[in-house]
Design a protein around this motif. Structure first.
Motif, PDB file in Angstrom:
ATOM      1  N   ILE A 412       0.830  -1.205   0.000  1.00 50.32           N
ATOM      2  CA  ILE A 412       0.000   0.000   0.000  1.00 50.32           C
ATOM      3  C   ILE A 412       0.870   1.263   0.000  1.00 50.32           C
ATOM      4  CG2 ILE A 412      -1.717   1.287   1.328  1.00 50.32           C
ATOM      5  CD1 ILE A 412      -2.795  -1.383   2.339  1.00 50.32           C
ATOM      6  N   VAL A 413       1.978   1.225   0.739  1.00 51.31           N
ATOM      7  CA  VAL A 413       2.846   2.409   0.843  1.00 51.31           C
ATOM      8  C   VAL A 413       3.737   2.563  -0.384  1.00 51.31           C
ATOM      9  CG1 VAL A 413       4.684   3.463   2.245  1.00 51.31           C
ATOM     10  CG2 VAL A 413       2.773   2.284   3.354  1.00 51.31           C
ATOM     11  N   THR A 416       2.971   5.231  -3.058  1.00 47.89           N
ATOM     12  CA  THR A 416       3.214   6.591  -2.553  1.00 47.89           C
ATOM     13  C   THR A 416       4.688   6.940  -2.639  1.00 47.89           C
ATOM     14  OG1 THR A 416       1.318   6.396  -1.060  1.00 47.89           O
ATOM     15  CG2 THR A 416       2.939   8.103  -0.567  1.00 47.89           C
ATOM     16  N   ARG A 419       5.801   7.557  -6.201  1.00 50.61           N
ATOM     17  CA  ARG A 419       5.395   8.839  -6.782  1.00 50.61           C
ATOM     18  C   ARG A 419       6.271  10.001  -6.304  1.00 50.61           C
ATOM     19  NH1 ARG A 419       0.160   6.635  -6.013  1.00 50.61           N
ATOM     20  NH2 ARG A 419      -0.037   7.716  -4.003  1.00 50.61           N
ATOM     21  N   ILE A 435       3.201  13.393   3.822  1.00 48.55           N
ATOM     22  CA  ILE A 435       2.711  12.420   2.834  1.00 48.55           C
ATOM     23  C   ILE A 435       3.062  11.001   3.266  1.00 48.55           C
ATOM     24  CG2 ILE A 435       2.977  11.631   0.465  1.00 48.55           C
ATOM     25  CD1 ILE A 435       3.395  14.552  -0.348  1.00 48.55           C
ATOM     26  N   VAL A 436       4.336  10.807   3.634  1.00 51.27           N
ATOM     27  CA  VAL A 436       4.776   9.452   4.007  1.00 51.27           C
ATOM     28  C   VAL A 436       4.093   9.001   5.296  1.00 51.27           C
ATOM     29  CG1 VAL A 436       6.764   8.063   4.675  1.00 51.27           C
ATOM     30  CG2 VAL A 436       6.963   9.728   2.821  1.00 51.27           C
ATOM     31  N   SER A 438       1.235   9.942   6.591  1.00 52.53           N
ATOM     32  CA  SER A 438      -0.178   9.660   6.341  1.00 52.53           C
ATOM     33  C   SER A 438      -0.355   8.325   5.646  1.00 52.53           C
ATOM     34  CB  SER A 438      -0.780  10.788   5.505  1.00 52.53           C
ATOM     35  OG  SER A 438      -2.116  10.510   5.185  1.00 52.53           O
ATOM     36  N   SER A 439       0.503   8.036   4.702  1.00 52.16           N
ATOM     37  CA  SER A 439       0.412   6.756   3.996  1.00 52.16           C
ATOM     38  C   SER A 439       0.705   5.589   4.930  1.00 52.16           C
ATOM     39  CB  SER A 439       1.377   6.752   2.816  1.00 52.16           C
ATOM     40  OG  SER A 439       1.339   5.515   2.155  1.00 52.16           O
ATOM     41  N   ARG A 442      -2.221   4.925   7.309  1.00 54.09           N
ATOM     42  CA  ARG A 442      -3.342   4.269   6.649  1.00 54.09           C
ATOM     43  C   ARG A 442      -3.068   2.791   6.378  1.00 54.09           C
ATOM     44  NH1 ARG A 442      -3.129   8.868   3.352  1.00 54.09           N
ATOM     45  NH2 ARG A 442      -2.224   7.584   1.696  1.00 54.09           N
ATOM     46  N   ALA A 443      -1.801   2.440   6.143  1.00 59.01           N
ATOM     47  CA  ALA A 443      -1.504   1.083   5.691  1.00 59.01           C
ATOM     48  C   ALA A 443      -0.908   0.188   6.772  1.00 59.01           C
ATOM     49  CB  ALA A 443      -0.531   1.145   4.510  1.00 59.01           C
ATOM     50  N   TRP A 444      -0.400   0.734   7.870  1.00 61.99           N
ATOM     51  CA  TRP A 444       0.403  -0.050   8.818  1.00 61.99           C
ATOM     52  C   TRP A 444      -0.463  -1.049   9.619  1.00 61.99           C
ATOM     53  CZ3 TRP A 444       5.305  -1.169   9.337  1.00 61.99           C
ATOM     54  CH2 TRP A 444       5.786  -1.716  10.537  1.00 61.99           C
ATOM     55  N   THR A 523      11.278   8.689   8.646  1.00 58.19           N
ATOM     56  CA  THR A 523      10.505   9.589   7.778  1.00 58.19           C
ATOM     57  C   THR A 523      11.015  11.017   7.882  1.00 58.19           C
ATOM     58  OG1 THR A 523       8.566   8.177   8.028  1.00 58.19           O
ATOM     59  CG2 THR A 523       8.191  10.410   7.257  1.00 58.19           C
TER      60      THR A 523
END
Length: 668
Positions: A412-413, A416, A419, A435-436, A438-439, A442-444, A523
């Protein structure tokens, strides 16, 4: 076996009311008396025993045992265990010491008759023993009416006065010198019965008639008796129950068990069916038949047929066997009068009290084994729960639940991160961390987190079940038991009231949050690298353009002596080279930064499974199974202490047993 009974017929002291009958049947009576007197002489035991142990030795053993009993036997207790209490045996040992320590030993043998059940025939047995075929009418009625009131124990003694023939005395307060008559409900009946005088030693007959007495009171009188006689009707009470009743002195060396039913006809039948003490005399007696024979001779005293019917009924009833057994027990102490008899009774009480200690130690050992079995089951249930939780949370041994969750989050990450190319850094350089992060948030391990939250709810239910089982393991032991510890119960209650005891929804997901937060540092480093890359790349581009412009300006003479001194083409080429070199450096630096971030991701992900397992074990140990674990540990310590105490007590009991056997087996 009929010798004692019929010898009694020839030695009766008849009153004036029976003189006419004796005149008419004197010849036959004399003939019967001679015949049975010779039989009695033949059956009489040829040996007597002296006291096998000195009184001081027995008193010393009694004192040692009295001091030892409170360390094993319980105090008080329910009615079913009264005869196993320390108060019961203390009273008996005190009686034994008093009987041996008295300045003048009570010179009478105590014969106690006890009806074990209803319709046992104990009253009929006593009537058959005391009644005489040619006794006066008042004496016969006094024996027949002795049961008024019915709930009164009787102590029957021989009347030493020459006249009248019988004396009926009621005493509500028995003399202190008589330890057997300590119960104020006991009353006395004194009469001139030849049956009381035909034994080697004077006797008194105790008839236990008060069925409302406590079990310990009845047992106390039976255990302190010189000759206990237990009367039972096997048709109304099973012999299995009788032989398993510890409140009966069946191991007394002079104990007699009288069965008043023909359901079991011989001693061999009893031995084949039940394990009975070797010294117990078991007699089959029908006192009703003996009383019918007495009634027949009283109704027709002038008939020789009635006399013969009386003799046949009395002999066939088994009453002479009871008399013979009593005489045989007393004849062993004939030379030493009552000293040997009192010593024998005291020694038996000593043995019985030590036997009660052995029973208590055995039951304590059995209880310890049962407690250990319950603790083992509780431990197995806790271990099974732990294994089940591990399997449910992480799958079987080859399960990859956490690895799959990390891999899924990475998928999922990954888009991101892909990009975030180097050319997007120019306008997103200040948003890289957001950005990182938030991603990642959401995915962890979102699905794994949901599973663990659901599992936390189930663990809360398991926690309640295990706590109930743990507390039940404490309450399974009866009240007053060594293993029913109030201190341990209080400790368990404090654990349940602890703030850390109750399960929360995030009890198992904390490692997920901690590991996810550990990605904040990589991050932030990625964000700093992006800023440096952007600045470096911008600087190289500006430098390249500056070199190209300086070359062009130098050609035009705009810079004068400050020109670079190169052709425009060379300046432009150098500027482009500088720009391209800066961009190349920026791209490489950014890609290496992202690779380092992914390495940190893998490192954090690898530690997550380990942290989750540790957290799960800690949660189970400190919350879910904390009560049963504390119960198992606490009871385990109690069991170890109890077994150590029992080992010490067993060794001390063995020493007392050896002393008791030495006293019994000591030579005269």
């Amino acid at each position: 076996m009929s010798s004692c009974n019929c010898a009694r017929l020839g030695t009766l002291n008849y009153s004036r009311h029976s003189s006419g009958r004796l005149a008419r049947y004197g010849a036959r009576t004399t003939q019967v008396a001679k015949r049975y007197a010779s039989s009695a002489a033949a059956l009489k035991p040829k040996r007597t025993i002296t006291s096998q142990a000195s009184v001081p030795e027995v008193l010393t053993a009694l004192h040692k045992t009295s001091a030892f009993l409170p360390r094993i036997l319980p105090r008080g207790g329910d009615a079913a265990q009264e005869t196993q209490s320390v108060e019961f045996w203390d009273e008996l040992l005190d009686k034994a010491r008093d009987s041996l320590s008295a300045a003048s030993v009570d010179r009478v043998a105590r014969v106690v008759v006890y009806g074990y059940n209803r319709n046992s025939g104990a009253e009929e047995l006593v009537s058959a023993l005391l009644q005489e075929p040619f006794a006066s009418e008042p004496m016969t009625k006094s024996i027949q009416n002795r049961g008024v009131p019915a709930q009164t124990d009787l102590i029957i003694r021989y009347a030493t006065r020459s006249s009248p023939t019988f004396i009926f005395v009621i005493e509500l307060n028995a003399p202190r010198s008589d330890p057997s008559a300590s119960d104020p409900a006991s009353k006395f009946l004194t009469l001139q019965s030849s049956w009381l005088q035909q034994f080697p030693l004077p006797i008194e007959l105790h008839e236990l008639r008060n069925s409302q007495q406590s079990r310990s009171k009845i047992a106390s009188q039976l255990f302190s008796a010189d000759i206990p006689i237990i009367v039972c009707n096997p048709l109304t009470t099973s012999l299995e129950k009788l032989f398993s009743d510890t409140s009966l002195p069946l191991h007394h060396p002079n104990a007699i068990l009288v069965l008043t039913s023909s359901a079991i006809s011989s001693y061999a039948d009893i031995v084949n069916q039940y394990h009975i003490p070797p010294t117990l005399r078991v007699l089959s007696v029908d006192p009703t038949e003996a009383l019918q024979g007495l009634d027949s001779i009283r109704s027709n005293p002038g008939s020789s047929l009635a006399v013969q019917r009386y003799q046949d009924s009395f002999t066939h009833s088994g009453i002479p066997d009871v008399t013979s057994s009593i005489a045989q027990s007393l004849s062993l102490h004939e030379l030493d009068t009552f000293k040997s008899l009192r010593t024998q009774t005291a020694t038996y009480i000593l043995q019985a009290s030590l036997s009660a200690c052995r029973v208590e130690l055995y039951e304590a050992g059995q209880e310890a084994e049962r407690v250990k079995s319950r603790v083992s089951q509780l431990r197995d249930q806790t271990s099974a729960l732990q294994e089940g939780i591990h399997t449910e949370a992480f799958g079987s041994n080859d399960g990859r639940v956490v690895q799959d969750a990390i891999a899924q989050a990475k998928q999922i990450v990954q888009p991101t991160m892909d990009r975030l190319t180097w050319w997007r850094l120019l306008w997103k350089v200040d948003d890289i961390a957001d950005i990182v992060t938030s991603s990642v948030n959401r995915a962890w391990c979102r699905r794994l987190e949901d599973q663990l939250i659901f599992l936390s709810g189930r663990l809360s239910s398991n926690q309640d079940n295990l706590a109930a089982k743990g507390k039940q393991a404490l309450l399974d032991s009866p009240q007053g038991s060594y293993f029913r510890s109030s201190i341990l119960q209080n400790a368990v209650a404090q654990l349940e009231r602890s703030p850390k005891y109750h399960m929360t929804y995030d009890a198992l997901t904390e490692p997920i949050y901690i590991r996810r937060n550990q990605l904040l540092y990589p991050t932030n480093m990625l964000h700093s690298t992006a800023q440096r890359v952007t600045i470096g790349m911008g600087g190289s581009v500006i430098s390249g353009f500056g070199i190209a412009w300086a070359g062009w300006a130098g050609q035009l003479g705009l810079l004068g002596v400050y020109g670079p001194g190169m052709e425009t083409e060379s300046a432009v080429g150098l500027g482009l080279l500088t720009t391209s070199f800066g961009i190349r450096w920026a791209v490489g630096r950014w890609e290496r930064a992202k690779k380092r971030w992914w390495k940190d991701w893998d490192r954090v992900g690898q530690g997550l499974e380990r942290d989750l397992k540790v957290s799960l074990d800690r949660t189970v140990q400190n919350q879910v199974a904390v009560v049963p674990i504390a119960v198992c540990e606490g009871i385990g310590k109690l069991v170890s202490q109890r077994e150590s105490e029992m080992k010490t007590l067993t060794e001390e009991l063995s020493v007392l047993d050896k002393d008791a056997h030495r006293i019994i087996s000591s030579p005269p």
